[in-house]
Write a protein that holds these residues in place. Structure first.
Motif, PDB file in Angstrom:
ATOM      1  N   PRO A 105      15.173   7.606  -5.537  1.00  0.00           N
ATOM      2  CA  PRO A 105      14.598   7.939  -6.844  1.00  0.00           C
ATOM      3  C   PRO A 105      15.089   9.310  -7.319  1.00  0.00           C
ATOM      4  O   PRO A 105      15.084  10.279  -6.559  1.00  0.00           O
ATOM      5  CB  PRO A 105      13.091   7.977  -6.558  1.00  0.00           C
ATOM      6  CG  PRO A 105      12.984   8.330  -5.108  1.00  0.00           C
ATOM      7  CD  PRO A 105      14.192   7.747  -4.434  1.00  0.00           C
ATOM      8  N   TRP A 106      15.510   9.362  -8.597  1.00  0.00           N
ATOM      9  CA  TRP A 106      16.029  10.612  -9.154  1.00  0.00           C
ATOM     10  C   TRP A 106      15.160  11.159 -10.277  1.00  0.00           C
ATOM     11  O   TRP A 106      15.528  12.129 -10.930  1.00  0.00           O
ATOM     12  CB  TRP A 106      17.449  10.396  -9.671  1.00  0.00           C
ATOM     13  CG  TRP A 106      18.458  10.109  -8.608  1.00  0.00           C
ATOM     14  CD1 TRP A 106      18.999   8.909  -8.284  1.00  0.00           C
ATOM     15  CD2 TRP A 106      19.035  11.062  -7.700  1.00  0.00           C
ATOM     16  NE1 TRP A 106      19.881   9.036  -7.240  1.00  0.00           N
ATOM     17  CE2 TRP A 106      19.918  10.359  -6.854  1.00  0.00           C
ATOM     18  CE3 TRP A 106      18.871  12.433  -7.521  1.00  0.00           C
ATOM     19  CZ2 TRP A 106      20.647  10.978  -5.850  1.00  0.00           C
ATOM     20  CZ3 TRP A 106      19.611  13.058  -6.517  1.00  0.00           C
ATOM     21  CH2 TRP A 106      20.487  12.331  -5.695  1.00  0.00           C
ATOM     22  N   GLY A 107      13.993  10.548 -10.483  1.00  0.00           N
ATOM     23  CA  GLY A 107      13.155  10.965 -11.607  1.00  0.00           C
ATOM     24  C   GLY A 107      12.733  12.416 -11.546  1.00  0.00           C
ATOM     25  O   GLY A 107      12.782  13.129 -12.562  1.00  0.00           O
ATOM     26  N   ASP A 108      12.314  12.886 -10.382  1.00  0.00           N
ATOM     27  CA  ASP A 108      11.856  14.277 -10.265  1.00  0.00           C
ATOM     28  C   ASP A 108      13.003  15.250 -10.488  1.00  0.00           C
ATOM     29  O   ASP A 108      12.822  16.314 -11.094  1.00  0.00           O
ATOM     30  CB  ASP A 108      11.234  14.516  -8.890  1.00  0.00           C
ATOM     31  CG  ASP A 108       9.896  13.808  -8.722  1.00  0.00           C
ATOM     32  OD1 ASP A 108       9.316  13.392  -9.753  1.00  0.00           O
ATOM     33  OD2 ASP A 108       9.442  13.647  -7.567  1.00  0.00           O
ATOM     34  N   ALA A 109      14.176  14.920  -9.981  1.00  0.00           N
ATOM     35  CA  ALA A 109      15.317  15.823 -10.119  1.00  0.00           C
ATOM     36  C   ALA A 109      15.868  15.838 -11.536  1.00  0.00           C
ATOM     37  O   ALA A 109      16.309  16.887 -12.026  1.00  0.00           O
ATOM     38  CB  ALA A 109      16.416  15.420  -9.141  1.00  0.00           C
ATOM     39  N   LEU A 110      15.833  14.709 -12.231  1.00  0.00           N
ATOM     40  CA  LEU A 110      16.450  14.601 -13.551  1.00  0.00           C
ATOM     41  C   LEU A 110      15.479  14.875 -14.698  1.00  0.00           C
ATOM     42  O   LEU A 110      15.894  15.360 -15.751  1.00  0.00           O
ATOM     43  CB  LEU A 110      17.047  13.199 -13.728  1.00  0.00           C
ATOM     44  CG  LEU A 110      18.284  12.861 -12.908  1.00  0.00           C
ATOM     45  CD1 LEU A 110      18.597  11.369 -13.005  1.00  0.00           C
ATOM     46  CD2 LEU A 110      19.484  13.679 -13.381  1.00  0.00           C
ATOM     47  N   GLN A 112      12.616  13.309 -17.543  1.00  0.00           N
ATOM     48  CA  GLN A 112      12.705  12.192 -18.473  1.00  0.00           C
ATOM     49  C   GLN A 112      14.015  12.202 -19.257  1.00  0.00           C
ATOM     50  O   GLN A 112      14.688  11.171 -19.402  1.00  0.00           O
ATOM     51  CB  GLN A 112      11.525  12.224 -19.453  1.00  0.00           C
ATOM     52  CG  GLN A 112      11.506  11.089 -20.465  1.00  0.00           C
ATOM     53  CD  GLN A 112      11.323   9.736 -19.811  1.00  0.00           C
ATOM     54  OE1 GLN A 112      10.558   9.610 -18.860  1.00  0.00           O
ATOM     55  NE2 GLN A 112      12.033   8.727 -20.294  1.00  0.00           N
ATOM     56  N   GLU A 113      14.396  13.354 -19.769  1.00  0.00           N
ATOM     57  CA  GLU A 113      15.620  13.446 -20.568  1.00  0.00           C
ATOM     58  C   GLU A 113      16.848  13.121 -19.727  1.00  0.00           C
ATOM     59  O   GLU A 113      17.747  12.384 -20.169  1.00  0.00           O
ATOM     60  CB  GLU A 113      15.753  14.836 -21.176  1.00  0.00           C
ATOM     61  CG  GLU A 113      16.958  14.989 -22.094  1.00  0.00           C
ATOM     62  CD  GLU A 113      17.013  16.363 -22.751  1.00  0.00           C
ATOM     63  OE1 GLU A 113      18.014  16.648 -23.430  1.00  0.00           O
ATOM     64  OE2 GLU A 113      16.065  17.151 -22.573  1.00  0.00           O
ATOM     65  N   GLY A 114      16.890  13.648 -18.517  1.00  0.00           N
ATOM     66  CA  GLY A 114      18.026  13.384 -17.642  1.00  0.00           C
ATOM     67  C   GLY A 114      18.148  11.917 -17.270  1.00  0.00           C
ATOM     68  O   GLY A 114      19.258  11.369 -17.201  1.00  0.00           O
ATOM     69  N   VAL A 115      17.014  11.265 -17.027  1.00  0.00           N
ATOM     70  CA  VAL A 115      17.035   9.819 -16.724  1.00  0.00           C
ATOM     71  C   VAL A 115      17.619   9.052 -17.901  1.00  0.00           C
ATOM     72  O   VAL A 115      18.464   8.160 -17.731  1.00  0.00           O
ATOM     73  CB  VAL A 115      15.618   9.317 -16.385  1.00  0.00           C
ATOM     74  CG1 VAL A 115      15.579   7.786 -16.371  1.00  0.00           C
ATOM     75  CG2 VAL A 115      15.151   9.871 -15.046  1.00  0.00           C
ATOM     76  N   ASN A 116      17.181   9.397 -19.108  1.00  0.00           N
ATOM     77  CA  ASN A 116      17.700   8.715 -20.301  1.00  0.00           C
ATOM     78  C   ASN A 116      19.212   8.913 -20.442  1.00  0.00           C
ATOM     79  O   ASN A 116      19.952   7.988 -20.812  1.00  0.00           O
ATOM     80  CB  ASN A 116      17.003   9.229 -21.550  1.00  0.00           C
ATOM     81  CG  ASN A 116      15.562   8.772 -21.647  1.00  0.00           C
ATOM     82  OD1 ASN A 116      15.159   7.811 -20.994  1.00  0.00           O
ATOM     83  ND2 ASN A 116      14.766   9.456 -22.450  1.00  0.00           N
ATOM     84  N   ILE A 183      16.863   4.283 -11.924  1.00  0.00           N
ATOM     85  CA  ILE A 183      17.231   5.685 -11.716  1.00  0.00           C
ATOM     86  C   ILE A 183      15.990   6.526 -11.421  1.00  0.00           C
ATOM     87  O   ILE A 183      15.990   7.362 -10.508  1.00  0.00           O
ATOM     88  CB  ILE A 183      17.969   6.227 -12.958  1.00  0.00           C
ATOM     89  CG1 ILE A 183      19.297   5.483 -13.144  1.00  0.00           C
ATOM     90  CG2 ILE A 183      18.193   7.738 -12.844  1.00  0.00           C
ATOM     91  CD1 ILE A 183      19.948   5.713 -14.485  1.00  0.00           C
ATOM     92  N   ARG A 184      14.944   6.294 -12.175  1.00  0.00           N
ATOM     93  CA  ARG A 184      13.733   7.110 -12.050  1.00  0.00           C
ATOM     94  C   ARG A 184      13.027   6.878 -10.719  1.00  0.00           C
ATOM     95  O   ARG A 184      12.655   7.833 -10.027  1.00  0.00           O
ATOM     96  CB  ARG A 184      12.783   6.801 -13.202  1.00  0.00           C
ATOM     97  CG  ARG A 184      11.500   7.643 -13.197  1.00  0.00           C
ATOM     98  CD  ARG A 184      10.612   7.272 -14.367  1.00  0.00           C
ATOM     99  NE  ARG A 184      11.261   7.549 -15.639  1.00  0.00           N
ATOM    100  CZ  ARG A 184      11.694   6.600 -16.487  1.00  0.00           C
ATOM    101  NH1 ARG A 184      11.536   5.306 -16.197  1.00  0.00           N
ATOM    102  NH2 ARG A 184      12.291   6.941 -17.618  1.00  0.00           N
ATOM    103  N   HIS A 185      12.811   5.611 -10.365  1.00  0.00           N
ATOM    104  CA  HIS A 185      11.969   5.293  -9.208  1.00  0.00           C
ATOM    105  C   HIS A 185      12.762   4.859  -7.974  1.00  0.00           C
ATOM    106  O   HIS A 185      12.184   4.763  -6.887  1.00  0.00           O
ATOM    107  CB  HIS A 185      10.994   4.163  -9.577  1.00  0.00           C
ATOM    108  CG  HIS A 185      10.113   4.485 -10.733  1.00  0.00           C
ATOM    109  ND1 HIS A 185       9.222   5.548 -10.730  1.00  0.00           N
ATOM    110  CD2 HIS A 185       9.972   3.890 -11.950  1.00  0.00           C
ATOM    111  CE1 HIS A 185       8.568   5.593 -11.876  1.00  0.00           C
ATOM    112  NE2 HIS A 185       9.013   4.607 -12.643  1.00  0.00           N
ATOM    113  N   GLY A 186      14.055   4.584  -8.136  1.00  0.00           N
ATOM    114  CA  GLY A 186      14.835   4.084  -7.020  1.00  0.00           C
ATOM    115  C   GLY A 186      14.568   2.608  -6.770  1.00  0.00           C
ATOM    116  O   GLY A 186      13.697   1.997  -7.397  1.00  0.00           O
TER     117      GLY A 186
END
Length: 209
Positions: A105-110, A112-116, A183-186
């Protein structure tokens, strides 16, 4: 408690039927053992056995027509797109020993804007239109965080089971929301090992089918 006049038991009848069935099966399987998996794929008898075994053991996840299930992340087996490679020995290893695929999961690192942004760039690799500024920003983030598994060109890595992101084939769905959720949750995909249920002859027939 009586043995009866003929010594019949239901277990004994079952054992005789099992031995008879196994002998018939051995007669069918013995000539197939010298064939490679690609050769088995062209053999009508092997295809019939493999299809039956597939329906009994694999269809619950991959579907009766082998087109997969995005809700489970079970891949489509009809499209020649293979996470770990599609040669006979690799398929056999997947069936017998299973696979464990993990997308972190990359949500914390990215955020909301980064995930989009990364989702927009990933979708653009397969030809989907996305906002140009999100694609550009997402490309930079992708190059920092994703290339280790998916490669600089996004074509994946069969050694890791990292999917090709450029071919518009998606395990969990290819719409924006589904890609962003991945991307957000893996994702954690598990292909169970069938070695304890299928012997090698049976697994080779399934791989061939």
């Amino acid at each position: 408690s009586s043995q009866g006049l003929l010594g019949w038991t239901s277990h004994g009848e079952w054992q005789r039927d099992l031995e008879s069935n196994n002998a018939r099966l051995e007669t069918k399987q013995q000539p197939l053992r010298s064939l490679s998996i690609p050769q088995l794929a062209d053999n009508a008898a092997a295809a019939t056995i493999g299809h039956r075994l597939y329906l009994d053991n694999c269809a619950a996840c991959h579907g009766s027509e082998a087109r997969g299930n995005q809700a489970l992340g079970a891949p489509d087996l009809t499209d020649n797109d293979w996470l770990y490679g599609g040669d006979g020995n690799t398929l056999l290893a997947s069936i017998l020993d299973g696979r464990n695929g993990a997308m972190p999961p990359w949500g914390d690192a990215l955020g909301q804007e980064g995930v989009n942004e990364v989702a927009s760039y990933v979708l653009s690799l397969g030809g989907t239109q996305a906002p140009a500024d999100w694609v550009e920003a997402g490309k930079a983030r992708f190059e920092m965080m994703c290339v280790a598994c998916h490669g600089a060109d996004g074509r994946g890595n069969p050694t890791l089971g990292a999917p090709n992101l450029t071919d518009d084939v998606w395990l969990y769905g290819g719409d924006f929301a589904s890609v962003a959720a991945s991307i957000r949750h893996g994702r954690n995909g598990v292909m169970p090992a069938w070695r304890g249920r299928l012997d090698e002859d049976q697994a080779r027939a399934v791989a061939a089918w």
